[in-house]
Design an enzyme around this catalytic site. Structure first.
Site, PDB file in Angstrom:
ATOM      1  N   HIS A 141      30.787  42.470  33.942  1.00  0.00           N
ATOM      2  CA  HIS A 141      31.054  41.246  34.969  1.00  0.00           C
ATOM      3  C   HIS A 141      30.011  40.108  34.645  1.00  0.00           C
ATOM      4  O   HIS A 141      28.926  40.553  35.189  1.00  0.00           O
ATOM      5  CB  HIS A 141      31.004  42.106  35.939  1.00  0.00           C
ATOM      6  CG  HIS A 141      32.208  42.966  36.084  1.00  0.00           C
ATOM      7  ND1 HIS A 141      32.658  43.260  38.302  1.00  0.00           N
ATOM      8  CD2 HIS A 141      33.258  43.482  36.166  1.00  0.00           C
ATOM      9  CE1 HIS A 141      33.198  43.403  37.693  1.00  0.00           C
ATOM     10  NE2 HIS A 141      34.446  43.892  36.624  1.00  0.00           N
ATOM     11  N   TYR A 201      33.234  35.852  46.260  1.00  0.00           N
ATOM     12  CA  TYR A 201      34.022  37.451  46.126  1.00  0.00           C
ATOM     13  C   TYR A 201      32.782  37.872  44.627  1.00  0.00           C
ATOM     14  O   TYR A 201      32.363  39.457  45.069  1.00  0.00           O
ATOM     15  CB  TYR A 201      35.013  38.023  46.068  1.00  0.00           C
ATOM     16  CG  TYR A 201      35.974  37.687  44.827  1.00  0.00           C
ATOM     17  CD1 TYR A 201      36.138  38.034  43.851  1.00  0.00           C
ATOM     18  CD2 TYR A 201      36.669  36.480  44.842  1.00  0.00           C
ATOM     19  CE1 TYR A 201      36.112  38.043  42.660  1.00  0.00           C
ATOM     20  CE2 TYR A 201      37.335  36.301  43.266  1.00  0.00           C
ATOM     21  CZ  TYR A 201      37.062  36.849  42.334  1.00  0.00           C
ATOM     22  OH  TYR A 201      37.439  36.351  41.416  1.00  0.00           O
ATOM     23  N   ASP A 248      38.974  36.190  36.337  1.00  0.00           N
ATOM     24  CA  ASP A 248      39.231  37.080  38.128  1.00  0.00           C
ATOM     25  C   ASP A 248      39.965  36.184  38.924  1.00  0.00           C
ATOM     26  O   ASP A 248      38.657  36.177  39.740  1.00  0.00           O
ATOM     27  CB  ASP A 248      38.637  38.519  38.904  1.00  0.00           C
ATOM     28  CG  ASP A 248      39.667  39.185  39.424  1.00  0.00           C
ATOM     29  OD1 ASP A 248      40.355  38.992  39.967  1.00  0.00           O
ATOM     30  OD2 ASP A 248      39.016  40.775  39.777  1.00  0.00           O
ATOM     31  N   HIS A 269      41.354  37.051  42.152  1.00  0.00           N
ATOM     32  CA  HIS A 269      41.704  38.128  43.100  1.00  0.00           C
ATOM     33  C   HIS A 269      42.363  37.240  44.352  1.00  0.00           C
ATOM     34  O   HIS A 269      42.427  37.425  45.506  1.00  0.00           O
ATOM     35  CB  HIS A 269      39.922  37.752  43.645  1.00  0.00           C
ATOM     36  CG  HIS A 269      39.126  39.012  44.384  1.00  0.00           C
ATOM     37  ND1 HIS A 269      39.244  39.462  45.283  1.00  0.00           N
ATOM     38  CD2 HIS A 269      39.687  40.107  43.493  1.00  0.00           C
ATOM     39  CE1 HIS A 269      39.341  41.129  45.321  1.00  0.00           C
ATOM     40  NE2 HIS A 269      38.489  41.271  43.429  1.00  0.00           N
ATOM     41  N   GLU A 290      42.958  37.411  35.297  1.00  0.00           N
ATOM     42  CA  GLU A 290      43.380  38.377  36.592  1.00  0.00           C
ATOM     43  C   GLU A 290      43.973  38.168  37.861  1.00  0.00           C
ATOM     44  O   GLU A 290      43.228  37.414  38.470  1.00  0.00           O
ATOM     45  CB  GLU A 290      42.133  39.392  36.445  1.00  0.00           C
ATOM     46  CG  GLU A 290      42.694  40.816  37.638  1.00  0.00           C
ATOM     47  CD  GLU A 290      41.214  41.313  37.289  1.00  0.00           C
ATOM     48  OE1 GLU A 290      40.034  41.558  35.969  1.00  0.00           O
ATOM     49  OE2 GLU A 290      41.386  42.304  38.185  1.00  0.00           O
ATOM     50  N   GLU A 342      45.652  45.759  39.963  1.00  0.00           N
ATOM     51  CA  GLU A 342      44.461  46.720  40.913  1.00  0.00           C
ATOM     52  C   GLU A 342      44.872  47.694  41.932  1.00  0.00           C
ATOM     53  O   GLU A 342      44.292  48.709  42.488  1.00  0.00           O
ATOM     54  CB  GLU A 342      43.053  46.469  40.195  1.00  0.00           C
ATOM     55  CG  GLU A 342      42.835  45.617  41.088  1.00  0.00           C
ATOM     56  CD  GLU A 342      41.827  44.954  40.846  1.00  0.00           C
ATOM     57  OE1 GLU A 342      40.865  44.357  40.149  1.00  0.00           O
ATOM     58  OE2 GLU A 342      41.197  44.635  42.763  1.00  0.00           O
ATOM     59  N   HIS A 387      41.450  48.780  35.918  1.00  0.00           N
ATOM     60  CA  HIS A 387      40.294  49.336  36.672  1.00  0.00           C
ATOM     61  C   HIS A 387      39.441  50.063  36.180  1.00  0.00           C
ATOM     62  O   HIS A 387      39.545  51.203  37.047  1.00  0.00           O
ATOM     63  CB  HIS A 387      41.373  49.342  37.804  1.00  0.00           C
ATOM     64  CG  HIS A 387      40.046  48.543  38.999  1.00  0.00           C
ATOM     65  ND1 HIS A 387      40.107  49.312  40.839  1.00  0.00           N
ATOM     66  CD2 HIS A 387      39.309  47.660  39.603  1.00  0.00           C
ATOM     67  CE1 HIS A 387      38.854  48.789  41.381  1.00  0.00           C
ATOM     68  NE2 HIS A 387      39.072  47.221  40.870  1.00  0.00           N
ATOM     69  N   GLU A 435      37.901  48.025  32.225  1.00  0.00           N
ATOM     70  CA  GLU A 435      36.508  48.251  32.928  1.00  0.00           C
ATOM     71  C   GLU A 435      35.432  48.526  33.404  1.00  0.00           C
ATOM     72  O   GLU A 435      35.513  49.654  33.616  1.00  0.00           O
ATOM     73  CB  GLU A 435      37.098  47.070  34.185  1.00  0.00           C
ATOM     74  CG  GLU A 435      36.298  46.658  35.139  1.00  0.00           C
ATOM     75  CD  GLU A 435      36.544  45.905  36.490  1.00  0.00           C
ATOM     76  OE1 GLU A 435      37.823  46.556  37.139  1.00  0.00           O
ATOM     77  OE2 GLU A 435      36.227  44.904  37.200  1.00  0.00           O
TER      78      GLU A 435
END
Ligand code: GCO
Ligand code: MG
Length: 408
Positions: free
Chosen positions: A122, A160, A215, A217, A241, A267, A317, A344
């Protein structure tokens, strides 16, 4: 052979890992992970109050029948709490089975299809400059794939993806100041104006080789997600994602009609019944389930096999929501799965975490190498576990500027 006892531990360094240990009359034990981020006491209670009393006396070698007993036998089945609890039992039974056979779990699944499994880290930045630095640091360490999350100019709170506090960059997400969540403010227009350009600058700076992931989210509507996926096509993302909330399997049809950007989703799914349409209609490219919330190795493997029939690869995930036990279970699936895509992986490798979960799985230059020890190849130090206990924590909630509640 019989299961004689099972214990549940909740706690860990900087996390509330839910660890299950199943003991047998032959001295062999198995380990499982039932961690459900910020709801950890619930799978622990399900295990303790309902599942363990039934488990005692069962033959641990009959992992399929035990899985069916808990799944079909529970009239109110599925959901993250139950599936995490079944998942922990299932992982522990595969661990026991491997130890009995003297084989690593990947050999029981069909053997290795690869040695190292590609992982992604990340990369985060409060702004684009910060993100450049974060990506550069991972590239320096040998990573071949990074997920890109960046603070959005003008967005009133950190996104986030850019956690505040001492774990910044580590994406630990949980706020341990209590169970009442903080609020993040989200603005889709600002995000849509900034992010495509930011992704394209990262591609320009780091060249064509690096695999780039992003991502969303669950924050966009199907139409917005389709427009975004189309706009970022020149960046050639490895994946986009969770572009839309995961409950709506049909939402992806619109996106697919408009873009060829690869999509990863799953996920928050707990069973094949939440992703079978997405897979069979080939609306996604990567399935993101976790072995923990998707009922353990037995059920996750069925999802992987269905995905394999439809050109969908795995991308399990691996946020720090999962303990190293789940990550070990996923490492065995990754070593075997013919349709493996990527894993990940956030290095939890603090000395405290390694002391609690000793293993010789290791990460090298952006690849995860699974242990060859029998079973899952991971242990749990009960002496170390005494140092930790449950700490209440929460995810933030998201609201729009006018107060409307949005998807976290
Ligand atoms: C990811 C996820 C996580 C989740 C977290 C929630 O892709 O890693 O989106 O960051 O937010 O697992 O508990
Ligand atoms: Mg995600």
């Amino acid at each position: 052979m019989k299961i004689t006892d099972a214990k549940v531990f909740v706690g860990g360094p900087g996390k509330n890992y839910v660890t299950l240990k199943i003991m047998t009359d032959q001295g062999v034990y198995g380990l499982g992970d039932a961690t459900l981020n910020n709801r950890e006491t619930l799978p622990a209670a399900y295990l303790h109050d309902y599942l363990i009393p039934n488990l005692i006396g069962m033959d641990p070698r009959r992992s399929e029948d035990i899985w069916q007993f808990f799944y079909r036998g529970a009239y109110f089945r599925r959901g993250p709490i139950a599936m995490a609890a079944f998942g922990a039992i299932d992982m522990a039974l595969w661990d026991i089975k491997g130890k009995l056979a003297g084989m690593p779990v990947y050999d029981l699944l069909g053997g290795k299809s690869r040695d190292g499994a590609l992982v992604y880290a990340h990369a985060t930045g409060v702004d684009l400059e910060g993100l450049f630095d974060s990506v550069a640091a991972y590239v320096e360490q040998g990573y071949k794939a990074v997920r890109l999350q960046c603070g959005i100019p003008g967005m009133p709170t950190a996104s986030y993806a850019v956690p505040e506090g001492k774990f910044a960059g580590g994406d630990f997400i949980t706020d341990f100041s209590g169970i009442i969540p903080k609020t993040e403010i989200w603005d889709t227009d600002r995000y849509l104006r900034f992010m495509p350009e930011a992704l394209s600058k990262i591609r320009e700076r780091f060249g064509p080789e690096l695999k780039l992931l992003h991502d969303v989210h669950h924050r966009l509507t199907p139409r917005e997600a389709a427009a975004f996926a189309k706009e970022v096509e020149p960046v050639r993302l490895f994946w986009l994602e969770d572009p839309t909330p995961a409950e709506d399997q049909a939402a992806l049809r619109l996106l697919r009609q408009h873009s060829t950007t690869p999509i990863a989703i799953g996920e928050v799914f707990n069973s094949v019944w939440e992703c079978n349409k997405l897979i069979e209609e080939e609306l996604i490219d990567f399935i993101r389930v976790a072995v923990t919330y998707a009922g353990g190795i037995t059920h996750a493997r069925r999802i992987v096999d269905l995905a394999g029939l439809h050109n969908v690869r795995t991308g399990f995930h691996g946020a720090p929501s999962h303990s190293p036990i789940s990550m070990a279970a996923q490492a065995h699936l990754n070593a075997w799965a013919p349709n493996f895509g990527i894993q990940e992986y956030l290095v939890l490798g603090t000395p405290e975490c390694d002391a609690l979960f000793p293993s010789d799985h290791f990460l090298k230059e952006g690849q995860f190498f699974v242990s060859d020890a029998p079973g899952l190849g991971i242990d749990f130090d009960e002496g170390e576990a005494k140092r930790y206990s449950y700490k209440p924590g929460s995810h933030p909630v998201v609201r729009l500027e006018d107060g409307t509640l949005w998807n976290y």
